[in-house]
Design an enzyme around this catalytic site. Structure first.
Site, PDB file in Angstrom:
ATOM      1  N   LYS A   1      45.760  71.392  51.544  1.00 38.22           N
ATOM      2  CA  LYS A   1      46.285  71.611  52.904  1.00 38.22           C
ATOM      3  C   LYS A   1      46.352  73.123  53.193  1.00 38.22           C
ATOM      4  O   LYS A   1      46.139  73.939  52.310  1.00 38.22           O
ATOM      5  CB  LYS A   1      47.654  70.949  53.054  1.00 38.22           C
ATOM      6  CG  LYS A   1      47.685  69.468  52.593  1.00 38.22           C
ATOM      7  CD  LYS A   1      46.859  68.533  53.492  1.00 38.22           C
ATOM      8  CE  LYS A   1      46.497  67.220  52.843  1.00 38.22           C
ATOM      9  NZ  LYS A   1      47.534  66.238  52.685  1.00 38.22           N
TER      10      LYS A   1
HETATM   11  C1  LIG Z   1      47.842  64.768  52.388  1.00 37.05           C
HETATM   12  C2  LIG Z   1      48.266  63.768  53.376  1.00 37.05           C
HETATM   13  C3  LIG Z   1      49.468  63.031  53.226  1.00 37.05           C
HETATM   14  C4  LIG Z   1      50.271  63.013  51.962  1.00 37.05           C
HETATM   15  O1  LIG Z   1      50.697  64.217  51.506  1.00 37.05           O
HETATM   16  P1  LIG Z   1      51.035  64.431  49.947  1.00 37.05           P
HETATM   17  O2  LIG Z   1      51.759  65.738  49.970  1.00 37.05           O
HETATM   18  O3  LIG Z   1      49.726  64.489  49.225  1.00 37.05           O
HETATM   19  O4  LIG Z   1      51.896  63.316  49.496  1.00 37.05           O
HETATM   20  C5  LIG Z   1      49.861  62.202  54.264  1.00 37.05           C
HETATM   21  N1  LIG Z   1      49.118  62.074  55.374  1.00 37.05           N
HETATM   22  C6  LIG Z   1      47.969  62.735  55.536  1.00 37.05           C
HETATM   23  C7  LIG Z   1      47.210  62.557  56.818  1.00 37.05           C
HETATM   24  C8  LIG Z   1      47.489  63.581  54.537  1.00 37.05           C
HETATM   25  O5  LIG Z   1      46.311  64.211  54.701  1.00 37.05           O
END
Ligand SMILES: *Cc1c(COP(=O)(O)O)cnc(C)c1O
Length: 359
Positions: free
Chosen positions: A174
């Site tokens: 991210k």
């Molecule tokens: C990455 C992601 C999540 C989950 O996040 P984590 O920190 O990996 O648990 C939820 N929704 C979307 C759209 C994502 O891309």
């Protein structure tokens, strides 16, 4: 292999983590409070509650909003599994909703009026326009895992101008990372209190009671973020504008180079008043599976975002799963190109030239 996404870590990020390792607190302590305050500054929300992951943030949001068995949660079919799993954790039914192919986001006009909650996913970093949501469900949660740093005409994503809570993820792929981590922002003090309790086993303390005493007035979890992670997060948030600008520049270069290429459909752009977070650069091509193999063979780590949720066991009979023509059409053509702040101009040129040669 050139990855599709990657963290950007500098020496000052590493120094911030080392400073915590030399301090008295390792798990949730002053660095978490500082990180939450930095998140409030960036999102303009009144409260931010750090969580151990974006998934934990989504679970906590639906739980504290009282969504449970018998409730229906509307979720776009084109998203990461965690967006829908959150509804299942609390025992609610998932209603999968088709996307608008012009944004790749949930078509808010198709959110069923019977839904008790909506999880609005800002796909690829393009904020969902929630002004089109008529007959607003009782609870609106934003899944902003892709969209830190993005904006709507109401202000920064995370300010909860048209939602109850907004969830972020700080997974390394991210825009901002804490290794693993997440957060919920909200303007409701009641939700903020409940979220803090939920991430700490459900423990509630009365300030009048002796220090050792506590109650368990709800079922909670251990969803705490550590100070080690939070220090990294605060250091990263200070660079958010730079990260977003670098991603926007890479996206612009792809647009210029690939825009006129037959057989490539570029990702939707932000409309007037919106700012894209550019977490992903998902193009659409006709022979996607072949393009995927050929690009990977050429050392380009493309990825598919996403296998739509109704194609997973356990979701194939979810409400709405037979009414997803736009999701199905897009899902078979989507492929995400590398985009991250340290992608070099030479590597991006290689991606562009390889694509032009292959298609
Ligand atoms: C990455 C992601 C999540 C989950 O996040 P984590 O920190 O990996 O648990 C939820 N929704 C979307 C759209 C994502 O891309």
């Amino acid at each position: 292999m050139i990855p599709y996404g990657k963290q950007t870590l500098d020496d000052d990020d590493i120094a911030a983590v080392v400073a915590v390792l030399r301090s008295d607190f390792l798990t949730q302590g002053p660095a978490v409070a500082e990180f939450e305050s930095a998140l409030c500054d960036i999102t303009e929300a009144r409260y931010a509650v750090a969580m151990s992951s974006g998934t934990a943030a989504l679970h906590a949001s639906l739980a504290v909003a009282g969504i449970g068995p018998g409730a229906t949660v509307a979720v776009p079919a084109l998203t990461f599994a965690a967006s829908s799993n959150a509804a299942r954790y609390v025992g609610a039914d998932v209603h999968l909703v088709d996307i608008d192919p012009s944004t790749l986001n949930i078509d808010v006009g198709l959110v069923p009026p019977t839904a008790d909650a909506l999880v609005a996913v800002h796909f690829a970093g393009l904020p969902v326009d929630l002004t089109g949501l008529t007959g607003r469900p009782g609870v609106v949660v934003e899944d902003a895992a892709h969209a830190i740093g993005a904006r709507t005409p109401d202000g920064p994503v995370g300010n909860c101008a048209r939602s109850d809570m907004c969830c972020f993820s700080f997974h390394p792929v991210k825009t901002v990372t804490t290794g693993e981590g997440g957060a919920v922002t909200t303007n409701s003090s009641a939700y903020a209190d409940a979220l803090r309790q939920f991430r700490h086993h459900g423990i509630a303390k009365n300030p009048q009671d002796p220090f050792w005493k506590y109650e368990l007035s709800m079922l909670g979890y251990n969803y705490r973020l550590t100070d080690i992670q939070a220090a990294l997060g605060t250091s990263q948030l200070a660079k958010l504008d730079r990260f977003i600008a670098a991603r926007a520049q890479i996206a612009e270069r792809y647009r210029e180079a690939l825009g006129s290429k037959a057989g490539i459909e570029l990702p939707p752009e932000a409309s007037e008043g919106f700012r894209h977070g550019h977490h992903l650069f998902p193009i659409r091509v006709d022979d996607r599976d072949r393009a995927f193999d050929d690009l990977r063979s050429a050392g380009i780590g493309v990825q598919v975002h996403y296998v739509p949720t109704h194609r997973f066991a356990g979701f194939e009979h979810a409400l709405g799963s037979t009414e997803l023509p736009h999701t199905d059409a897009a899902a078979d053509r989507l492929i995400s190109l590398p985009i991250f702040p340290t992608l070099s101009a030479a590597d991006q040129s290689y991606v562009i030239e390889t694509l032009q040669r292959l298609l």
